[in-house]
Design a protein around this motif. Sequence first.
Motif, PDB file in Angstrom:
ATOM      1  N   GLY A 241     -36.941  41.983 -26.101  1.00 54.68           N
ATOM      2  CA  GLY A 241     -36.887  42.164 -27.544  1.00 54.68           C
ATOM      3  C   GLY A 241     -38.211  42.699 -28.029  1.00 54.68           C
ATOM      4  O   GLY A 241     -39.201  41.989 -28.040  1.00 54.68           O
ATOM      5  N   ALA A 242     -38.278  43.946 -28.414  1.00 56.79           N
ATOM      6  CA  ALA A 242     -39.566  44.555 -28.761  1.00 56.79           C
ATOM      7  C   ALA A 242     -39.590  45.053 -30.196  1.00 56.79           C
ATOM      8  O   ALA A 242     -40.572  44.892 -30.896  1.00 56.79           O
ATOM      9  CB  ALA A 242     -39.866  45.705 -27.804  1.00 56.79           C
ATOM     10  N   PHE A 243     -38.509  45.710 -30.631  1.00 52.71           N
ATOM     11  CA  PHE A 243     -38.359  46.148 -32.020  1.00 52.71           C
ATOM     12  C   PHE A 243     -39.457  47.116 -32.470  1.00 52.71           C
ATOM     13  O   PHE A 243     -39.686  47.287 -33.665  1.00 52.71           O
ATOM     14  CB  PHE A 243     -38.314  44.938 -32.970  1.00 52.71           C
ATOM     15  N   GLY A 244     -40.150  47.742 -31.536  1.00 52.34           N
ATOM     16  CA  GLY A 244     -41.241  48.662 -31.868  1.00 52.34           C
ATOM     17  C   GLY A 244     -42.617  48.097 -31.570  1.00 52.34           C
ATOM     18  O   GLY A 244     -43.574  48.836 -31.401  1.00 52.34           O
ATOM     19  N   GLY A 245     -42.721  46.770 -31.473  1.00 52.53           N
ATOM     20  CA  GLY A 245     -44.016  46.146 -31.266  1.00 52.53           C
ATOM     21  C   GLY A 245     -44.621  46.401 -29.905  1.00 52.53           C
ATOM     22  O   GLY A 245     -45.805  46.130 -29.686  1.00 52.53           O
ATOM     23  N   LYS A 246     -43.818  46.942 -28.981  1.00 45.90           N
ATOM     24  CA  LYS A 246     -44.321  47.217 -27.641  1.00 45.90           C
ATOM     25  C   LYS A 246     -44.251  48.709 -27.306  1.00 45.90           C
ATOM     26  O   LYS A 246     -44.281  49.094 -26.151  1.00 45.90           O
ATOM     27  CB  LYS A 246     -43.533  46.401 -26.615  1.00 45.90           C
ATOM     28  N   GLU A 247     -44.168  49.535 -28.362  1.00 46.51           N
ATOM     29  CA  GLU A 247     -44.130  50.975 -28.119  1.00 46.51           C
ATOM     30  C   GLU A 247     -45.517  51.512 -27.797  1.00 46.51           C
ATOM     31  O   GLU A 247     -45.687  52.357 -26.924  1.00 46.51           O
ATOM     32  CB  GLU A 247     -43.536  51.711 -29.325  1.00 46.51           C
ATOM     33  N   THR A 248     -46.532  51.034 -28.507  1.00 44.12           N
ATOM     34  CA  THR A 248     -47.896  51.493 -28.247  1.00 44.12           C
ATOM     35  C   THR A 248     -48.827  50.329 -27.904  1.00 44.12           C
ATOM     36  O   THR A 248     -49.714  50.473 -27.069  1.00 44.12           O
ATOM     37  CB  THR A 248     -48.482  52.224 -29.465  1.00 44.12           C
ATOM     38  N   SER A 352     -53.967  47.491 -36.802  1.00 47.08           N
ATOM     39  CA  SER A 352     -53.287  48.776 -36.889  1.00 47.08           C
ATOM     40  C   SER A 352     -51.778  48.570 -36.863  1.00 47.08           C
ATOM     41  O   SER A 352     -51.209  48.143 -35.853  1.00 47.08           O
ATOM     42  CB  SER A 352     -53.702  49.671 -35.717  1.00 47.08           C
ATOM     43  N   ASN A 353     -51.124  48.861 -37.986  1.00 48.18           N
ATOM     44  CA  ASN A 353     -49.675  48.699 -38.030  1.00 48.18           C
ATOM     45  C   ASN A 353     -48.997  49.742 -37.159  1.00 48.18           C
ATOM     46  O   ASN A 353     -49.567  50.787 -36.848  1.00 48.18           O
ATOM     47  CB  ASN A 353     -49.177  48.745 -39.478  1.00 48.18           C
ATOM     48  N   THR A 354     -47.754  49.445 -36.777  1.00 52.86           N
ATOM     49  CA  THR A 354     -47.152  50.201 -35.677  1.00 52.86           C
ATOM     50  C   THR A 354     -45.653  50.350 -35.887  1.00 52.86           C
ATOM     51  O   THR A 354     -45.119  50.024 -36.956  1.00 52.86           O
ATOM     52  CB  THR A 354     -47.486  49.500 -34.344  1.00 52.86           C
ATOM     53  N   ALA A 355     -44.978  50.831 -34.866  1.00 53.99           N
ATOM     54  CA  ALA A 355     -43.536  51.002 -34.939  1.00 53.99           C
ATOM     55  C   ALA A 355     -42.841  49.668 -35.195  1.00 53.99           C
ATOM     56  O   ALA A 355     -43.261  48.625 -34.695  1.00 53.99           O
ATOM     57  CB  ALA A 355     -43.019  51.609 -33.632  1.00 53.99           C
ATOM     58  N   PHE A 356     -41.774  49.726 -35.995  1.00 50.10           N
ATOM     59  CA  PHE A 356     -40.913  48.566 -36.208  1.00 50.10           C
ATOM     60  C   PHE A 356     -39.522  49.112 -36.482  1.00 50.10           C
ATOM     61  O   PHE A 356     -39.373  50.095 -37.206  1.00 50.10           O
ATOM     62  CB  PHE A 356     -41.408  47.718 -37.387  1.00 50.10           C
ATOM     63  N   ARG A 357     -38.529  48.466 -35.937  1.00 57.33           N
ATOM     64  CA  ARG A 357     -37.146  48.954 -36.014  1.00 57.33           C
ATOM     65  C   ARG A 357     -36.837  49.547 -37.397  1.00 57.33           C
ATOM     66  O   ARG A 357     -37.002  48.904 -38.414  1.00 57.33           O
ATOM     67  CB  ARG A 357     -36.172  47.813 -35.706  1.00 57.33           C
TER      68      ARG A 357
END
Length: 365
Positions: A241-248, A352-357
């Motif tokens: 379960g990553a939802f974008g938090g593990k993209e970068t 640093s804010n990042t990808a989120f679903r």
Amino acid sequence: MPDSGTPPTPAPAIKGDVREARAHDSAVQQVTGKARYIDDLPKPPGLLSLHIAMSDRAHARIVSMDLEAVKRAPGVALVLSSRSVPGTNDIGAVVADEPLFAENEVLYHGQPLFAVAAETNEAARRAAALASIQYEDLPAALTAKDAMAAGMDLEPEQVMARGDAATALRGAAHQLSGELTIGGQDHLYLEGQVALALPGEDDDVHVFSSTQNPTEVQHLTARLLGVPDAAVTVEVRRMGGAFGGKETQSTIMAAASALAATRTNRPVECRLDRDDDMRMTGKRHDFVAGYTVGFTDDGMLQAADIALASRCGHATDLSFAINDRAMFHADNCYFYPDVRIASRRLRTHTVSNTAFRGFGGPQGM
């Protein structure tokens, strides 16, 4: 025909039909606890635990950082800082503006300062607490409005337009203006941020990473280590379960573990506690959205002028594309005949804010 009161007989489901009940590939493993994550892998002999020490200041100059007591603490095998990086001390996914370890300046509360590899996680954490760090506090912009006032844009304001919004608004029967504050959100993935690095021959390293982007982790880890990409192998068991938090941002743990493993020639695991994870890694971008709309007597939208501003944090990460997506989705399911949509991407002294679903879409809508 009159209603007989008998519900209609549903059509029989065919294979591949959306009505067919099918289990998710991982469902049984997940609900029974059989699913193996990185922390469930058998522990290799000689495993070291890596703890990343973080800043407790939002914006400050590092006057001095004395790590001698950390190095002498029981169980410590290695202490890493920006001076330990053989390649480039940067893990920026799009723009090279995100150091793995702070160098002369702290840019957000929770920024990695140094890392301790020790025989146990407890030993690493105890050792890290012995560091002596002197700061000189600097002014901090913590909100989007702070950054707007200070002109802290990551890039020039972006504008999309159709027709002539200003003229159409002046000619509309009615106008309505307002402002929305849209909060951020943390990912709270099933599996926390974690990486396990195994040193290989020569300069090779094999990294098990809980990441959505193994290729990026490979490239950025290799750049940090100063080795060819081919020297770094990245393997993903499952993302948990990553939802974008593990993209970068999974690169933080992967690169730090790989650096410690190649320096000690021992396997190294970095598994963030949930509270450390929440401090160190980014969230969904929070937005301030101002708007003026023009509409007819019966409520038909005629024109819109929308001003989006997002708190991106101290580094660029994926903020350009996320804010672009917010602009693309600002019309939602409506049609604006005349519209102007402006977007400011603001650098702040925060994580640093990042990808989120949804990737900016929900904020735009």
